[in-house]
Design an enzyme around this catalytic site. Structure first.
Site, PDB file in Angstrom:
ATOM      1  N   SER A  56       0.826  -1.145   0.075  1.00  0.00           N
ATOM      2  CA  SER A  56       0.002   0.059  -0.155  1.00  0.00           C
ATOM      3  C   SER A  56       0.856   1.418   0.291  1.00  0.00           C
ATOM      4  CB  SER A  56      -1.093  -0.118   1.251  1.00  0.00           C
ATOM      5  OG  SER A  56      -2.042   0.855   0.885  1.00  0.00           O
TER       6      SER A  56
ATOM      7  N   GLU B  36      -2.055  14.136  12.767  1.00  0.00           N
ATOM      8  CA  GLU B  36      -2.129  15.529  12.330  1.00  0.00           C
ATOM      9  C   GLU B  36      -1.616  15.900  11.000  1.00  0.00           C
ATOM     10  OE1 GLU B  36      -3.382  19.422  12.364  1.00  0.00           O
ATOM     11  OE2 GLU B  36      -3.763  17.874  14.047  1.00  0.00           O
TER      12      GLU B  36
ATOM     13  N   HIS C 275      -7.225  -6.268   1.032  1.00  0.00           N
ATOM     14  CA  HIS C 275      -6.211  -5.240   0.839  1.00  0.00           C
ATOM     15  C   HIS C 275      -4.781  -5.559   1.344  1.00  0.00           C
ATOM     16  CE1 HIS C 275      -3.976  -1.427  -0.094  1.00  0.00           C
ATOM     17  NE2 HIS C 275      -4.025  -1.385   1.246  1.00  0.00           N
TER      18      HIS C 275
END
Length: 307
Positions: free
Chosen positions: A133, A229, A288
């Site tokens: 990924s 963040e 996945h």
């Protein structure tokens, strides 16, 4: 609200005896090929890694995890691959993940530079690069930028095309940031509370368990070790792939999950443009997380590719 910013850092010195910490000197590493999007100020970060010993004359296998993951995702597979192949096996925490440092730069160019700093220091050039990924995109970019570093490439359930199925990831990040846990609760109870709070946005229990691997306790307070963040701010870039003109001519395997929609037939032309030697192989009944859903099939495919 759960403190998720930086409290996890005190844990970084508490690795097990089998783990090694990299103390990379922050020196600039130039790429032999440029995407035109690299930041000239990018410097490698000292990534956290675990290196298992093996035959030094064979190219090592390097595993790169995906978004929200860590090097521990490949612990069992790494040990098994040492036994199967006799090779050294390296697992690495990407920047902003696991025990590696946080940075406001979450670009693939930066993640590639980190590896360009680490791999030569460990004497692992060239290597077999296996990326899942997000880690697969980092691996592809490194191979395209520095083909001398990558002896062969394995890309797991991702393509060099924008990641359409990733549109829900922003909701996951928002749900993780919104988690609220009272102080001084036992770790088991905290995990249960977080699981319950995440369940409204993250329906799949297996994905919640995966996200919970990022929950750490420091001095009675719980925090997320992944840099939410920065990931939230740069999610759009993480879901794309830097435009490339050059190709990587080395042996390449794209390993996809039969039940996953991340690699579409429409992506194959771009795969073959950038990786002209690419083989595309599907693992039946895998989603996945191919290496987690079908670990034996995954290892068989990688071992056959190395033979």
């Amino acid at each position: 609200m759960l403190r998720w910013a930086r409290a996890w850092r005190v844990l970084r010195g508490k690795l097990g005896a089998s783990s090694s910490r990299c103390s990379a000197v922050p020196v600039a590493f130039s790429s032999s090929r440029s995407s035109g999007q690299e930041n000239a100020e990018t410097r490698p970060l000292p990534l956290s890694y675990n290196l298992l010993d093996g035959e030094a004359t064979l190219p090592a296998i390097v595993f790169l995890h995906g978004l929200f993951g860590s090097k521990t995702n490949f612990n069992s597979i790494a040990k098994a691959m040492v036994q199967r192949t006799g090779r050294r096996v390296l697992t690495v925490d990407a920047r902003n993940h696991g025990d590696s440092p946080h940075s406001p730069d979450a670009s693939y160019e930066a993640m590639s530079q980190d590896l360009q700093g680490l791999l030569p220091q460990l004497g692992l050039v060239p290597c077999v690069l296996v990326g899942h990924s997000m880690g697969g995109k980092t691996a592809m970019l490194l191979a395209l930028q520095r083909p001398d570093v990558v002896e062969r490439l394995v890309v797991v359930d991702i393509s060099p095309v924008g990641t359409t199925p990733g549109s829900y990831l922003g909701r996951y990040i928002a749900a993780m940031k919104a988690v609220d846990i009272p102080e001084k609760v036992p770790h088991s109870q905290a995990r249960k509370l977080v699981d319950e709070q995440l369940s409204t946005a993250v329906k799949d229990p297996a994905i919640r368990r995966f996200l919970l691997t990022n929950l750490v306790e420091v001095d009675g307070r719980f925090s997320w070790r992944v840099n939410l963040e920065t990931l939230a701010q740069h999610l759009d870039k993480i879901l794309t792939f830097p435009q490339q003109l050059e190709s990587y001519s080395g042996p390449t395997l794209f390993l996809t999950g039969g039940n996953s929609g991340y690699v579409q037939p429409s992506h194959h032309s771009e795969i073959r443009r950038l990786f002209p030697q690419a083989q595309i192989q599907t693992v039946p009944n895998a989603g996945h997380w191919v290496h987690s859903d079908k670990p034996q099939d995954f290892m068989d495919a990688v071992s056959s590719f190395l033979a």
